[in-house]
Design an enzyme around this catalytic site. Sequence first.
Site, PDB file in Angstrom:
ATOM      1  N   HIS A 122       3.604  -1.210  -4.592  1.00 31.15           N
ATOM      2  CA  HIS A 122       4.204  -2.537  -4.145  1.00 31.15           C
ATOM      3  C   HIS A 122       3.318  -3.502  -4.787  1.00 31.15           C
ATOM      4  CE1 HIS A 122       4.291  -0.380   0.098  1.00 31.15           C
ATOM      5  NE2 HIS A 122       5.437  -0.663  -0.376  1.00 31.15           N
TER       6      HIS A 122
ATOM      7  N   LYS B 181       7.071   2.398  15.649  1.00 31.77           N
ATOM      8  CA  LYS B 181       6.589   1.972  16.852  1.00 31.77           C
ATOM      9  C   LYS B 181       5.123   1.915  16.797  1.00 31.77           C
ATOM     10  CE  LYS B 181      10.312   2.619  19.896  1.00 31.77           C
ATOM     11  NZ  LYS B 181      11.296   3.138  18.825  1.00 31.77           N
TER      12      LYS B 181
ATOM     13  N   ARG C 216      11.590   4.584  -6.987  1.00 31.73           N
ATOM     14  CA  ARG C 216      10.470   5.399  -7.610  1.00 31.73           C
ATOM     15  C   ARG C 216      11.210   6.490  -8.212  1.00 31.73           C
ATOM     16  NH1 ARG C 216       7.553   5.400  -2.028  1.00 31.73           N
ATOM     17  NH2 ARG C 216       9.742   5.596  -1.524  1.00 31.73           N
TER      18      ARG C 216
ATOM     19  N   SER D 174       3.497   4.665   1.215  1.00 38.32           N
ATOM     20  CA  SER D 174       2.490   4.279   2.226  1.00 38.32           C
ATOM     21  C   SER D 174       2.326   5.515   3.112  1.00 38.32           C
ATOM     22  CB  SER D 174       2.979   3.156   3.124  1.00 38.32           C
ATOM     23  OG  SER D 174       3.478   1.978   2.462  1.00 38.32           O
TER      24      SER D 174
END
Length: 158
Positions: free
Chosen positions: A18, A42, A91, A129
């Site tokens: 990022h 969530k 990517r 991530s």
Amino acid sequence: MSTVAVFPGSFDPLTNGHVDIISRGARLFDRIIVAILVNAEKRPLFTMDERVEIVRHVFRDRPNVEVDTFDGLLVDYVERRQAQVIVRGLRAVSDFEFEFQMTLMNRRLSPGIETVFMMPAEQYTYISSRLIKEVFSLGGRVHGLVPELVEQRLRGKV
Ligand code: PNS
């Protein structure tokens, strides 16, 4: 007229992939807004405040990088911020299908907004991530793949 770009995402957490894309965007556009999606997952690992703080810290010396949060439709947010461009990182080929669908849907919703894809430096092309969280939680080394502050915060979460 200045060109403002929005780089949207969950950033749970920010990775060096990022960081690479944001830095490239900051060179290309007059301003780039890192827009963190509220409730992307969530149960995110990092709170919204932490995610905002991390991006702010990493880009503290880059005045044309702004951090913000958003919910609802991305195109509504982009219009509200009077930005012209959505930046997404690409990517691998596996990213393409989802990105292709999102881009065309966003274009249908708001034809004036252009999506620009950028590729990170090759050493970051396999990072996500999700993988960072998984590897770290299982005791793997993520040094060099995320900013120092993210590494510190990950250590605080075990
Ligand atoms: O970091 P991510 O999870 O790849 O980011 C995905 C994101 C935030 C760009 C996408 O989920 C999004 O734009 N969400 C906002 C809701 C929306 O506009 N959905 C329709 C997209 S076509």
